[in-house]
Design a protein around this motif. Structure first.
Motif, PDB file in Angstrom:
ATOM      1  N   GLU A   1       0.918  -1.157  -0.105  1.00 23.48           N
ATOM      2  CA  GLU A   1       0.067   0.027  -0.100  1.00 23.48           C
ATOM      3  C   GLU A   1       0.746   1.107  -0.085  1.00 23.48           C
ATOM      4  O   GLU A   1       2.134   1.142   0.434  1.00 23.48           O
TER       5      GLU A   1
ATOM      6  N   ARG B   1       1.628   4.737   1.320  1.00 24.13           N
ATOM      7  CA  ARG B   1       1.423   5.304   2.651  1.00 24.13           C
ATOM      8  C   ARG B   1       2.261   6.612   2.655  1.00 24.13           C
ATOM      9  O   ARG B   1       3.497   6.625   1.952  1.00 24.13           O
TER      10      ARG B   1
ATOM     11  N   THR C   1       4.509   9.134   7.730  1.00 23.68           N
ATOM     12  CA  THR C   1       4.119   7.788   8.643  1.00 23.68           C
ATOM     13  C   THR C   1       5.099   6.577   8.714  1.00 23.68           C
ATOM     14  O   THR C   1       5.393   6.253   9.713  1.00 23.68           O
ATOM     15  N   GLU C   2       5.555   6.348   7.478  1.00 19.49           N
ATOM     16  CA  GLU C   2       6.566   5.285   7.818  1.00 19.49           C
ATOM     17  C   GLU C   2       7.731   5.566   8.496  1.00 19.49           C
ATOM     18  O   GLU C   2       8.333   5.204   9.118  1.00 19.49           O
TER      19      GLU C   2
END
Length: 160
Positions: free
Chosen positions: A98, A100, A104-105
């Protein structure tokens, strides 16, 4: 001083990104059976550059001046980047399940590292080393050139 802090911070961030990419790039270039030897060769070339680099750098600064030597260093990084970009990579790039946001990662990765029992002390000691080494390097060069009046070449030999 503010400019120096920004430059050192940018250097640290870019070094971090390069080191992360560097560690994940080599396994895609060589077979698994050659990975240990390939890592050893990279570390040997890094050690050679770290130990022999200050002498020619001191000579270059003496001959052409610090601004031109820094420009030469920047051009060498550009050439290195272009050469690395031209290296063919075997195998397909890994697919991500996905998409993202990178922030966030990044947040998840940092949280994992700093909560890990072994990785957290290693990361923090690495941060502390980089900060202290950057501070020492900046002060050491100014002290050697201005106070001790060593000259560019002699300072390069001493750093060696």
């Amino acid at each position: 001083m503010a400019t120096l802090v920004v430059v050192v911070f940018a250097f640290g961030v870019l070094s971090l990104l390069f080191d992360a990419a560097n560690q994940s790039f080599l396994p895609r270039l060589v077979p698994r059976t050659s990975l240990t030897a390939a890592n050893a060769r990279l570390e040997q070339s890094d050690a050679a550059a770290q130990t022999t680099g200050p002498v020619p750098a001191g000579w270059l600064i003496k001959v052409v001046g610090a601004p031109v030597a820094i420009l030469f260093d920047a051009v060498s990084y550009l050439v290195s980047g272009l050469l690395l970009a031209s290296v063919p990579v075997a195998g397909p790039a890994p697919r991500r399940p996905e998409r993202r946001p990178v922030w966030t990662e990044l947040r998840e990765g940092l949280a994992y590292v700093y909560r890990h029992r072994t990785l957290a002390p290693a990361a923090l000691s690495g941060h502390l080393w980089f900060l202290a080494n950057s501070m020492l390097g900046t002060v050491y060069l100014a002290y050697g050139l201005r106070e001790l009046r060593l000259g560019e070449f002699r300072l390069g030999v001493i750093i060696f």
